[in-house]
Design a protein around this motif. Structure first.
Motif, PDB file in Angstrom:
ATOM      1  N   LYS A 138      32.564  67.239 -15.381  1.00 16.55           N
ATOM      2  CA  LYS A 138      31.915  66.002 -14.976  1.00 16.55           C
ATOM      3  C   LYS A 138      30.818  65.564 -15.943  1.00 16.55           C
ATOM      4  CE  LYS A 138      32.848  66.745 -10.063  1.00 16.55           C
ATOM      5  NZ  LYS A 138      32.263  66.845  -8.700  1.00 16.55           N
ATOM      6  N   GLU A 139      30.269  66.490 -16.717  1.00 18.50           N
ATOM      7  CA  GLU A 139      29.182  66.154 -17.642  1.00 18.50           C
ATOM      8  C   GLU A 139      29.684  65.810 -19.039  1.00 18.50           C
ATOM      9  OE1 GLU A 139      26.107  69.061 -17.678  1.00 18.50           O
ATOM     10  OE2 GLU A 139      25.889  69.097 -15.501  1.00 18.50           O
ATOM     11  N   LEU A 140      30.998  65.847 -19.251  1.00 16.48           N
ATOM     12  CA  LEU A 140      31.556  65.563 -20.566  1.00 16.48           C
ATOM     13  C   LEU A 140      31.323  64.109 -20.954  1.00 16.48           C
ATOM     14  CD1 LEU A 140      33.263  66.838 -22.864  1.00 16.48           C
ATOM     15  CD2 LEU A 140      35.284  65.902 -21.726  1.00 16.48           C
ATOM     16  N   THR A 141      30.663  63.884 -22.093  1.00 17.69           N
ATOM     17  CA  THR A 141      30.388  62.528 -22.568  1.00 17.69           C
ATOM     18  C   THR A 141      31.137  62.206 -23.861  1.00 17.69           C
ATOM     19  OG1 THR A 141      28.412  63.266 -23.776  1.00 17.69           O
ATOM     20  CG2 THR A 141      28.100  62.510 -21.505  1.00 17.69           C
ATOM     21  N   THR A 142      31.453  63.240 -24.674  1.00 19.30           N
ATOM     22  CA  THR A 142      32.154  63.019 -25.942  1.00 19.30           C
ATOM     23  C   THR A 142      33.287  64.023 -26.076  1.00 19.30           C
ATOM     24  OG1 THR A 142      30.109  62.254 -26.999  1.00 19.30           O
ATOM     25  CG2 THR A 142      31.932  62.897 -28.443  1.00 19.30           C
ATOM     26  N   LEU A 143      34.499  63.532 -26.284  1.00 25.28           N
ATOM     27  CA  LEU A 143      35.658  64.399 -26.505  1.00 25.28           C
ATOM     28  C   LEU A 143      36.474  63.792 -27.635  1.00 25.28           C
ATOM     29  CD1 LEU A 143      37.466  66.781 -25.730  1.00 25.28           C
ATOM     30  CD2 LEU A 143      38.606  65.276 -24.081  1.00 25.28           C
TER      31      LEU A 143
ATOM     32  N   ILE B  49      31.943  74.448 -19.251  1.00 26.08           N
ATOM     33  CA  ILE B  49      31.656  73.018 -19.182  1.00 26.08           C
ATOM     34  C   ILE B  49      30.752  72.585 -20.331  1.00 26.08           C
ATOM     35  CG2 ILE B  49      30.560  71.219 -17.802  1.00 26.08           C
ATOM     36  CD1 ILE B  49      31.393  72.745 -15.325  1.00 26.08           C
ATOM     37  N   LEU B  50      31.209  71.609 -21.100  1.00 22.49           N
ATOM     38  CA  LEU B  50      30.469  71.081 -22.240  1.00 22.49           C
ATOM     39  C   LEU B  50      30.147  69.609 -22.018  1.00 22.49           C
ATOM     40  CD1 LEU B  50      32.706  72.596 -25.054  1.00 22.49           C
ATOM     41  CD2 LEU B  50      30.407  73.359 -24.480  1.00 22.49           C
ATOM     42  N   ARG B  51      29.160  69.119 -22.787  1.00 14.24           N
ATOM     43  CA  ARG B  51      28.865  67.683 -22.788  1.00 14.24           C
ATOM     44  C   ARG B  51      29.526  67.000 -23.977  1.00 14.24           C
ATOM     45  NH1 ARG B  51      22.692  68.726 -21.838  1.00 14.24           N
ATOM     46  NH2 ARG B  51      22.667  69.194 -19.615  1.00 14.24           N
ATOM     47  N   ASN B  52      29.599  67.736 -25.102  1.00 19.81           N
ATOM     48  CA  ASN B  52      30.159  67.156 -26.323  1.00 19.81           C
ATOM     49  C   ASN B  52      31.095  68.159 -26.981  1.00 19.81           C
ATOM     50  OD1 ASN B  52      28.284  64.669 -26.509  1.00 19.81           O
ATOM     51  ND2 ASN B  52      26.839  66.370 -26.366  1.00 19.81           N
ATOM     52  N   LEU B  53      32.335  67.751 -27.200  1.00 19.39           N
ATOM     53  CA  LEU B  53      33.320  68.610 -27.857  1.00 19.39           C
ATOM     54  C   LEU B  53      34.055  67.782 -28.900  1.00 19.39           C
ATOM     55  CD1 LEU B  53      34.850  71.293 -28.097  1.00 19.39           C
ATOM     56  CD2 LEU B  53      36.411  70.468 -26.318  1.00 19.39           C
TER      57      LEU B  53
ATOM     58  N   PRO C  20      43.841  71.621 -22.483  1.00 24.60           N
ATOM     59  CA  PRO C  20      43.617  72.303 -21.195  1.00 24.60           C
ATOM     60  C   PRO C  20      43.313  71.328 -20.071  1.00 24.60           C
ATOM     61  CG  PRO C  20      42.457  73.449 -22.951  1.00 24.60           C
ATOM     62  CD  PRO C  20      42.971  72.165 -23.544  1.00 24.60           C
ATOM     63  N   SER C  21      43.953  71.544 -18.940  1.00 24.76           N
ATOM     64  CA  SER C  21      43.771  70.644 -17.802  1.00 24.76           C
ATOM     65  C   SER C  21      42.360  70.718 -17.237  1.00 24.76           C
ATOM     66  CB  SER C  21      44.789  70.980 -16.708  1.00 24.76           C
ATOM     67  OG  SER C  21      44.617  72.337 -16.279  1.00 24.76           O
ATOM     68  N   LYS C  22      41.650  71.814 -17.502  1.00 22.35           N
ATOM     69  CA  LYS C  22      40.306  71.977 -16.950  1.00 22.35           C
ATOM     70  C   LYS C  22      39.331  70.923 -17.496  1.00 22.35           C
ATOM     71  CE  LYS C  22      37.916  75.517 -18.380  1.00 22.35           C
ATOM     72  NZ  LYS C  22      37.525  76.905 -18.699  1.00 22.35           N
ATOM     73  N   PHE C  23      39.670  70.282 -18.636  1.00 24.09           N
ATOM     74  CA  PHE C  23      38.783  69.267 -19.191  1.00 24.09           C
ATOM     75  C   PHE C  23      38.524  68.139 -18.192  1.00 24.09           C
ATOM     76  CE2 PHE C  23      39.510  69.879 -24.072  1.00 24.09           C
ATOM     77  CZ  PHE C  23      39.036  71.174 -23.945  1.00 24.09           C
TER      78      PHE C  23
ATOM     79  N   ARG D 242      27.275  80.562 -22.015  1.00 21.94           N
ATOM     80  CA  ARG D 242      27.184  79.749 -20.808  1.00 21.94           C
ATOM     81  C   ARG D 242      26.210  78.585 -20.920  1.00 21.94           C
ATOM     82  NH1 ARG D 242      31.652  80.722 -17.832  1.00 21.94           N
ATOM     83  NH2 ARG D 242      32.227  82.924 -18.089  1.00 21.94           N
ATOM     84  N   LYS D 243      25.317  78.622 -21.910  1.00 19.19           N
ATOM     85  CA  LYS D 243      24.348  77.542 -22.086  1.00 19.19           C
ATOM     86  C   LYS D 243      24.821  76.494 -23.094  1.00 19.19           C
ATOM     87  CE  LYS D 243      20.371  80.531 -21.119  1.00 19.19           C
ATOM     88  NZ  LYS D 243      19.064  81.033 -21.640  1.00 19.19           N
ATOM     89  N   LEU D 244      25.976  76.711 -23.685  1.00 15.24           N
ATOM     90  CA  LEU D 244      26.467  75.847 -24.745  1.00 15.24           C
ATOM     91  C   LEU D 244      26.812  74.460 -24.197  1.00 15.24           C
ATOM     92  CD1 LEU D 244      27.101  76.021 -27.781  1.00 15.24           C
ATOM     93  CD2 LEU D 244      29.426  76.698 -27.189  1.00 15.24           C
TER      94      LEU D 244
END
Length: 326
Positions: free
Chosen positions: A304-309, A281-285, A297-300, A259-261
């Motif tokens: 809201k905190e995602l900066t890199t995909l 929820i991730l910031r960088n994937l 996945p539609s959940k992406f 959960r902290k990832l």
């Protein structure tokens, strides 16, 4: 703030009761006075960030009560003095960017309280497994080679005594072989960093991947293979970087329990299957250049905190999920 300059006077050896000597962040030149070895009460010596030269000698005569020795950011010559092994109270040894070369003296394995070991060269002596209180092992950015000694990772060997080991950074060297099985089994590893210019192969030992206290797990740019391990016990994991290896199989769904990832980087492997919907929820994937398929996945679109995909270089199909942010 003014800085001292010139040489450290030889007469300093006359200060027989001197215990702590801070000379760091000055403009001292020349060599360390030989008379420092006469200071039998000296416990802490900091000479970092000067322009000192010459060879380093400690522990050869009376100066054997050192607890902390910081020689960093100087221009010394020769190797790490093997006599340091006689300083039985040595707790912290910091020798970053000080131009020392040669082997890590096996005599350092005699130090039961060594806490920081940084910036050495050639091979790692197995005797370091005798440093029972070793908590930080930083050997990055050197020219180390050979195998990582079994004393740092096998059971039942000296690893059973390394219960305080928390940080292992060995990046930018030339290690080969496998990650020692048992590494982290009896210790509370927090950071493992073997990235860059190494040639480690084989699988990630379960003892490492299941270490509950690891927060940063970095094994990028090696030749590691096999399936990605189970991460279900890594509840403190915040950063996972395994890019540029040869991992196969599916991305483990157990990553969803971390959960902290905040960052997952699995770029340039041979991973197959779908992106797990269990990911939180991730910031960088970064999953670029694998063999992944299925839909994104539609959940992406709700992260809201995602900066890199990064998903390029795979076999995905369908549509990119629309942005659902208000």
């Amino acid at each position: 703030m003014p800085s001292f300059s010139g040489t450290i006077p030889e007469s300093i050896g006359n200060c027989s009761k001197l215990e702590i000597l801070y000379l760091h962040k000055n403009k001292f030149v020349g060599s360390l006075p030989a008379s420092l070895n006469l200071l039998e009460n000296l416990t802490d010596l900091f000479v970092a960030n000067n322009s000192l030269r010459g060879t380093v000698r400690f522990g050869s005569t009376k100066c054997r009560n050192l607890v902390t020795l910081d020689l960093s950011s100087n221009q010394f010559e020769g190797g790490v003095p093997p006599e340091l092994g006689k300083c039985s109270s040595l707790d912290a040894l910091v020798i970053v960017k000080c131009n020392l070369s040669g082997k890590i003296p096996p005599t350092l394995g005699m130090l039961k309280n060594l806490t920081i070991l940084n910036r050495l060269s050639e091979s790692i002596p197995a005797e370091l497994g005798n440093c029972t209180n070793l908590s930080t092992l930083k050997l990055n950015n050197n020219q180390l080679g050979g195998r990582i000694p079994s004393a740092l990772g096998q059971i039942p060997t000296e690893i059973t005594e390394l219960k305080n080991l928390k940080i292992v950074t060995l990046f930018n060297n030339s290690f080969h072989g496998v990650i020692p099985p048992g590494l982290g089994l009896n210790s509370k590893l927090e950071i493992i960093d073997f990235i860059g210019s190494n040639r480690l192969h084989g699988k990630i030992p379960p003892s490492v991947s299941q270490c509950k206290t690891i927060s940063r797990f970095i094994l990028r740019e090696n030749n590691l293979t096999g399936l990605l391990p189970d991460f279900s016990k890594n509840h403190d994991l915040t950063f996972l970087d395994l890019n540029s290896n040869s991992f196969q199989g599916a991305i483990p769904r157990s990553l969803g329990s971390c959960r902290k990832l905040t960052t997952i980087n699995l770029y340039r492997n041979k991973l197959t299957g779908n992106i797990p919907t269990e990911l939180v929820i991730l910031r960088n994937l970064n999953l670029g250049f694998n063999l992944l398929d299925g839909s994104v996945p539609s959940k992406f679109s709700n992260w809201k905190e995602l900066t890199t995909l990064v998903l390029s270089g795979n076999r995905f199909s369908g549509f990119v999920p629309p942005d659902r942010h208000p």
